[in-house]
Design an enzyme around this catalytic site. Structure first.
Site: not given
Ligand code: ADP
Length: 165
Positions: A21, A47
């Site tokens: 992130h 969730k």
């Molecule tokens: P969601 O539950 O909406 O997918 P997340 O917190 O898992 O939310 O992810 C938020 C954003 O960050 C999303 O766009 C996800 O694709 C991106 N993301 C999560 N992990 C990574 C990573 N390792 N590399 C790049 N982007 C990521």
């Protein structure tokens, strides 16, 4: 001609913030003036999370405490409505793998149909973070694995704290 500052929204669950992130947020800062990291409250209700929404926001703020162009907050309801309220025209999402693609394409198209003034931009993470997800980090941490390389120190400390399932 004066151009308006560009505000981008990075929405997600952030349960918790990982270095993946952080990579997406930092890269967004290279083309946006301001980044709003928006923790979704709605997704959280279905969730059961490891961290509460205020805890997630607190962790994002401590990781980005030296970066005044990053704001962390939460939103409920439609993302495009939140974007409209905050006068943001860009939604930034990370695309890690083909498996992310179908859902992300649907969401981007739906959001565009709801508000055509808002564009969704996809960034690919640095290869070293491409396998990272909050759920995997939570799982490894709960089983006693070292997640130090995958999260920043405040998040690591919080994962070691009480309440670990
Ligand atoms: P969601 O539950 O909406 O997918 P997340 O917190 O898992 O939310 O992810 C938020 C954003 O960050 C999303 O766009 C996800 O694709 C991106 N993301 C999560 N992990 C990574 C990573 N390792 N590399 C790049 N982007 C990521």
């Amino acid at each position: 001609m004066t151009s308006k500052p560009v505000t981008a929204i990075c929405p997600g669950s952030f349960d918790p913030l990982t270095r993946g992130h952080e990579d997406i947020i930092r890269r967004t800062l290279s083309f946006a003036d301001r980044v709003i990291v928006a923790v979704a409250e709605t997704a959280t209700q279905s969730k059961r999370g490891r961290f509460t929404v205020p805890e997630r926001i607190g962790l994002i703020r401590s990781v980005f405490q030296d970066q005044p162009r990053v704001e962390a907050t939460s939103f409920a309801g439609l993302l495009v409505e939140f974007a409209r309220q905050r006068e943001a025209h860009l939604i930034v999402r990370g695309l890690r793998a083909i498996s992310d693609f179908e859902y992300e394409l649907q969401m981007a198209q739906m959001n565009h149909a709801l508000n055509a003034e808002i564009e969704t931009v996809f960034l690919t993470p640095a290869a070293e973070f491409a396998f990272l997800s909050s759920s995997l980090v939570r799982e490894v941490a709960a089983l006693g694995g070292d997640v130090g390389p995958f999260v920043s120190p405040p998040v690591l400390e919080a994962l070691r704290g009480p309440g670990n399932p």
